[in-house]
Scaffold this motif. Structure first.
Motif, PDB file in Angstrom:
ATOM      1  N   GLU A 193      29.230  10.934 -12.868  1.00 35.23           N
ATOM      2  CA  GLU A 193      28.630  12.082 -12.180  1.00 35.23           C
ATOM      3  C   GLU A 193      28.204  13.148 -13.179  1.00 35.23           C
ATOM      4  O   GLU A 193      27.151  13.774 -13.019  1.00 35.23           O
ATOM      5  CB  GLU A 193      29.625  12.660 -11.175  1.00 35.23           C
ATOM      6  N   ARG A 194      29.023  13.368 -14.214  1.00 37.20           N
ATOM      7  CA  ARG A 194      28.654  14.341 -15.242  1.00 37.20           C
ATOM      8  C   ARG A 194      27.394  13.891 -15.977  1.00 37.20           C
ATOM      9  O   ARG A 194      26.514  14.702 -16.278  1.00 37.20           O
ATOM     10  CB  ARG A 194      29.808  14.538 -16.233  1.00 37.20           C
ATOM     11  N   GLU A 195      27.321  12.600 -16.264  1.00 35.02           N
ATOM     12  CA  GLU A 195      26.140  12.054 -16.935  1.00 35.02           C
ATOM     13  C   GLU A 195      24.900  12.219 -16.065  1.00 35.02           C
ATOM     14  O   GLU A 195      23.832  12.608 -16.554  1.00 35.02           O
ATOM     15  CB  GLU A 195      26.367  10.575 -17.257  1.00 35.02           C
ATOM     16  N   GLU A 196      25.044  11.941 -14.766  1.00 35.52           N
ATOM     17  CA  GLU A 196      23.918  12.097 -13.846  1.00 35.52           C
ATOM     18  C   GLU A 196      23.520  13.559 -13.729  1.00 35.52           C
ATOM     19  O   GLU A 196      22.325  13.890 -13.672  1.00 35.52           O
ATOM     20  CB  GLU A 196      24.296  11.537 -12.473  1.00 35.52           C
ATOM     21  N   GLN A 197      24.531  14.439 -13.700  1.00 37.53           N
ATOM     22  CA  GLN A 197      24.259  15.876 -13.630  1.00 37.53           C
ATOM     23  C   GLN A 197      23.498  16.338 -14.872  1.00 37.53           C
ATOM     24  O   GLN A 197      22.543  17.121 -14.772  1.00 37.53           O
ATOM     25  CB  GLN A 197      25.564  16.651 -13.496  1.00 37.53           C
ATOM     26  N   GLU A 198      23.925  15.859 -16.043  1.00 31.82           N
ATOM     27  CA  GLU A 198      23.235  16.213 -17.287  1.00 31.82           C
ATOM     28  C   GLU A 198      21.821  15.651 -17.296  1.00 31.82           C
ATOM     29  O   GLU A 198      20.882  16.298 -17.782  1.00 31.82           O
ATOM     30  CB  GLU A 198      24.022  15.681 -18.492  1.00 31.82           C
ATOM     31  N   LYS A 199      21.677  14.450 -16.762  1.00 28.71           N
ATOM     32  CA  LYS A 199      20.353  13.833 -16.685  1.00 28.71           C
ATOM     33  C   LYS A 199      19.432  14.666 -15.802  1.00 28.71           C
ATOM     34  O   LYS A 199      18.267  14.908 -16.152  1.00 28.71           O
ATOM     35  CB  LYS A 199      20.477  12.418 -16.128  1.00 28.71           C
ATOM     36  N   GLN A 200      19.953  15.109 -14.647  1.00 33.32           N
ATOM     37  CA  GLN A 200      19.161  15.940 -13.745  1.00 33.32           C
ATOM     38  C   GLN A 200      18.841  17.286 -14.390  1.00 33.32           C
ATOM     39  O   GLN A 200      17.725  17.799 -14.261  1.00 33.32           O
ATOM     40  CB  GLN A 200      19.903  16.138 -12.429  1.00 33.32           C
ATOM     41  N   ARG A 201      19.826  17.854 -15.091  1.00 35.32           N
ATOM     42  CA  ARG A 201      19.599  19.138 -15.758  1.00 35.32           C
ATOM     43  C   ARG A 201      18.533  18.997 -16.845  1.00 35.32           C
ATOM     44  O   ARG A 201      17.665  19.864 -16.996  1.00 35.32           O
ATOM     45  CB  ARG A 201      20.911  19.649 -16.369  1.00 35.32           C
ATOM     46  N   ALA A 202      18.612  17.892 -17.610  1.00 35.03           N
ATOM     47  CA  ALA A 202      17.612  17.654 -18.651  1.00 35.03           C
ATOM     48  C   ALA A 202      16.228  17.474 -18.040  1.00 35.03           C
ATOM     49  O   ALA A 202      15.228  17.975 -18.583  1.00 35.03           O
ATOM     50  CB  ALA A 202      17.993  16.425 -19.474  1.00 35.03           C
ATOM     51  N   GLU A 203      16.179  16.778 -16.899  1.00 32.61           N
ATOM     52  CA  GLU A 203      14.900  16.567 -16.224  1.00 32.61           C
ATOM     53  C   GLU A 203      14.346  17.887 -15.711  1.00 32.61           C
ATOM     54  O   GLU A 203      13.136  18.154 -15.804  1.00 32.61           O
ATOM     55  CB  GLU A 203      15.081  15.587 -15.064  1.00 32.61           C
ATOM     56  N   GLN A 204      15.231  18.736 -15.164  1.00 34.65           N
ATOM     57  CA  GLN A 204      14.797  20.052 -14.690  1.00 34.65           C
ATOM     58  C   GLN A 204      14.291  20.909 -15.856  1.00 34.65           C
ATOM     59  O   GLN A 204      13.295  21.625 -15.729  1.00 34.65           O
ATOM     60  CB  GLN A 204      15.951  20.748 -13.970  1.00 34.65           C
ATOM     61  N   ALA A 209       9.934  23.285 -18.844  1.00 28.31           N
ATOM     62  CA  ALA A 209       9.170  23.384 -20.082  1.00 28.31           C
ATOM     63  C   ALA A 209       7.711  23.000 -19.849  1.00 28.31           C
ATOM     64  O   ALA A 209       6.796  23.637 -20.394  1.00 28.31           O
ATOM     65  CB  ALA A 209       9.789  22.487 -21.155  1.00 28.31           C
ATOM     66  N   GLU A 210       7.499  21.974 -19.036  1.00 27.47           N
ATOM     67  CA  GLU A 210       6.146  21.539 -18.717  1.00 27.47           C
ATOM     68  C   GLU A 210       5.401  22.617 -17.930  1.00 27.47           C
ATOM     69  O   GLU A 210       4.212  22.876 -18.173  1.00 27.47           O
ATOM     70  CB  GLU A 210       6.190  20.235 -17.921  1.00 27.47           C
ATOM     71  N   GLN A 211       6.131  23.254 -16.979  1.00 29.89           N
ATOM     72  CA  GLN A 211       5.526  24.329 -16.202  1.00 29.89           C
ATOM     73  C   GLN A 211       5.169  25.518 -17.093  1.00 29.89           C
ATOM     74  O   GLN A 211       4.109  26.136 -16.935  1.00 29.89           O
ATOM     75  CB  GLN A 211       6.478  24.758 -15.082  1.00 29.89           C
ATOM     76  N   GLU A 212       6.085  25.838 -18.035  1.00 34.32           N
ATOM     77  CA  GLU A 212       5.815  26.930 -18.974  1.00 34.32           C
ATOM     78  C   GLU A 212       4.597  26.602 -19.837  1.00 34.32           C
ATOM     79  O   GLU A 212       3.760  27.469 -20.123  1.00 34.32           O
ATOM     80  CB  GLU A 212       7.035  27.190 -19.859  1.00 34.32           C
ATOM     81  N   LYS A 213       4.518  25.348 -20.254  1.00 32.75           N
ATOM     82  CA  LYS A 213       3.376  24.912 -21.053  1.00 32.75           C
ATOM     83  C   LYS A 213       2.081  25.056 -20.261  1.00 32.75           C
ATOM     84  O   LYS A 213       1.059  25.518 -20.801  1.00 32.75           O
ATOM     85  CB  LYS A 213       3.579  23.464 -21.489  1.00 32.75           C
ATOM     86  N   GLN A 214       2.140  24.650 -18.974  1.00 31.66           N
ATOM     87  CA  GLN A 214       0.961  24.756 -18.121  1.00 31.66           C
ATOM     88  C   GLN A 214       0.573  26.215 -17.903  1.00 31.66           C
ATOM     89  O   GLN A 214      -0.619  26.573 -17.931  1.00 31.66           O
ATOM     90  CB  GLN A 214       1.218  24.069 -16.780  1.00 31.66           C
ATOM     91  N   ARG A 215       1.607  27.081 -17.690  1.00 36.42           N
ATOM     92  CA  ARG A 215       1.322  28.512 -17.511  1.00 36.42           C
ATOM     93  C   ARG A 215       0.702  29.096 -18.782  1.00 36.42           C
ATOM     94  O   ARG A 215      -0.244  29.895 -18.720  1.00 36.42           O
ATOM     95  CB  ARG A 215       2.600  29.269 -17.140  1.00 36.42           C
TER      96      ARG A 215
END
Length: 284
Positions: free
Chosen positions: A220-231, A236-242
């Motif tokens: 669960e911690r690994e999945e949480q970290e994976k989701q956090r990294a994806e977020q 970062a992608e949104q900031e790049k687009q902005r």
């Protein structure tokens, strides 16, 4: 039955000389993943409590509390237990069992997973009741090993009973407002969580911190970290687009300003051709 004599400690067997199994087997397929859930989720807490790494966890491991013949008669094997302030290895090797007359320190908590009707886990039979009496689990944990906390988990009933050793006797703990049972020395709470783990949707026995936050398993911690990294990646992608949009807007403003300047220059040139001073028109 013969109780180990304190006058001959050097002659008593240790974990390498005593049987590590009594020949029985785990009664259902839920017990192993349940043990994994408990161990995996509590590891970060124990790492904070024991920065020196001095603790051990037993899963279906024998605790020898009485020297008898056969030896297995003087042992109990909790489905899960935790012992604080002891080395995780003995002489560089894992314990085959936990031998009380060699270890001295008792487990802080023992947990039993009920497979039958729960009578075995609640058995208070004293070995002194008769010559052939076998001590009940409840009696052993309470009177012989004196484990401060004892939990009985019944997956079929989605329930857990937790007992605390008070004045040499177990008293059943009343759950708090969250329906959890505080284990104060560990700074955690024990309770039931319904959900899917290891592809099984069951009422699992889980740990929470004192604020009511569920302690996650490694997966669960690994999945949480994976989701956090994806977020973070998405942010970062949104900031790049902005930033790209801001750059485009700035470029458009620059182009508009340049176009306005060019129009103004053309108008001024046209007026000069007509003999009109553009600055005089501006001053009027």
């Amino acid at each position: 039955m013969t109780l180990a004599q304190s006058s001959t400690p050097l002659t008593l067997p240790d974990h390498t000389q005593l049987p590590e199994s009594d020949g029985t087997f785990v009664k259902n397929f839920q017990e192993h993943p349940q043990s994994l859930v408990l161990t995996s989720s509590i590891r970060p807490v124990l790492a904070r409590l024991h920065s020196d790494g001095q603790y051990c966890i037993g899963q279906d491991s024998g605790i020898y509390w009485w020297l008898t013949e056969p030896p297995e008669r003087g042992a109990e094997a909790p489905d899960w237990f935790y012992v604080p302030n002891v080395p995780p290895l003995l002489n560089g090797a894992f314990r085959r069992s936990y031998v009380m007359w060699k270890e001295i320190v008792a487990p802080l908590i023992a947990i039993e997973f009920v497979s039958g009707d729960g009578s075995e886990e609640r058995d208070r039979t004293s070995p002194f009741a008769s010559d052939d009496s076998k001590a009940g689990k409840f009696w052993v944990y309470e009177q012989a090993i004196r484990i401060p906390f004892y939990a009985i988990y019944e997956v079929q009933k989605a329930s857990v009973e937790v007992y605390e050793l008070v004045a040499n006797h177990y008293e059943q703990i009343v759950p708090n407002e969250r329906g959890h049972y505080p284990i104060e020395p560990m700074g955690v709470e024990l309770g039931i969580w319904q959900g899917q783990l290891y592809y099984q949707n069951l009422p699992w026995l889980r740990w929470w911190d004192n604020d009511g936050n569920l302690l996650l398993t490694a997966e669960e911690r690994e999945e949480q970290e994976k989701q956090r990294a994806e977020q973070e990646k998405q942010r970062a992608e949104q900031e790049k687009q902005r930033a790209e949009q801001e750059k485009q807007r700035a470029e458009q403003e620059k182009q508009r300003a340049e176009q306005e300047k060019q129009r103004a220059d053309r108008l001024a040139a046209k007026l000069r051709e007509l003999g009109i001073d553009a600055e005089e028109i501006t001053d009027i």
